[in-house]
Design an enzyme around this catalytic site. Structure first.
Site, PDB file in Angstrom:
ATOM      1  N   HIS A  56      47.074  90.432  85.416  1.00  0.00           N
ATOM      2  CA  HIS A  56      46.662  92.151  85.176  1.00  0.00           C
ATOM      3  C   HIS A  56      46.396  92.636  86.766  1.00  0.00           C
ATOM      4  CE1 HIS A  56      46.548  90.903  80.725  1.00  0.00           C
ATOM      5  NE2 HIS A  56      47.656  91.463  80.776  1.00  0.00           N
ATOM      6  N   TYR A 125      33.418  91.012  82.128  1.00  0.00           N
ATOM      7  CA  TYR A 125      33.519  91.409  83.570  1.00  0.00           C
ATOM      8  C   TYR A 125      32.858  92.233  83.859  1.00  0.00           C
ATOM      9  CZ  TYR A 125      37.908  89.459  81.877  1.00  0.00           C
ATOM     10  OH  TYR A 125      39.422  88.817  81.038  1.00  0.00           O
TER      11      TYR A 125
END
Length: 175
Positions: A56, A125
């Site tokens: 991604h 993240y």
């Protein structure tokens, strides 16, 4: 914390110190003065064993990403898609785990993916830009041109990833 350079410009591994005793452990996750990036958005994902997320990236609002594993172990892959890079189309792979104290900084212009290796894998993240669904792109995890050995033949993937672009189509779209 110790920064370890890779052959990819601006992509680096961070080895964190883990302090253990009879109560458990403590690990430094992030220091702004060490990473020197403005990370404005954080998220946490949970993946079971053999769940593959990726590859991604966001094209119009790209993100720097700083990743660490809070629980479990993941195979982390970053593919360089910066047009003028010496390592364009090449990938970097590393195992990140709660035990090895390794973090990964992935700069803007890379596609990113992970494969869960343990029964439960929790990944943290921190990103330099907010998520922009209109700017998201998926590239086939098993694209033959990228030559990534994930170590799994039939991973569990999302509908979005089932219909991801080939690397060739991504390049032709000039995203």
């Amino acid at each position: 914390m110790k920064k370890v350079k890779t052959k990819f410009k601006d992509l680096f591994v961070v080895n964190a110190r883990i302090f253990k005793d009879n109560r458990g452990w403590l690990k430094e996750e992030f220091k702004k003065n060490f990473i020197k990036k403005n990370l404005v958005f954080t998220l946490v994902s949970s993946s079971k064993k053999n769940v593959l997320r990726g590859l991604h990236m966001q094209t119009k609002k790209p993100q720097d990403k700083f990743l660490s594993v809070l629980k479990g172990r993941v195979l982390d892959i970053a593919v360089d898609l910066r047009k003028n890079s010496k390592t364009y189309g090449k990938h970097f792979k590393i195992i990140l785990s709660e035990k090895n104290g390794k973090h990964l900084f992935v700069p803007k212009g890379f596609a990113h993916g992970i494969l869960g290796l343990d029964k439960e894998n929790i990944l943290h993240y921190a990103c330099s830009n907010y998520r922009d669904p209109k700017s998201e792109v998926s590239i086939k995890w098993n694209d033959t041109d990228l030559k990534i050995n994930w170590g799994v033949k039939k991973p569990i993937i999302s509908q979005k990833d089932k219909f991801a672009l080939s690397f060739k189509d991504f390049k032709q779209n000039k995203r």
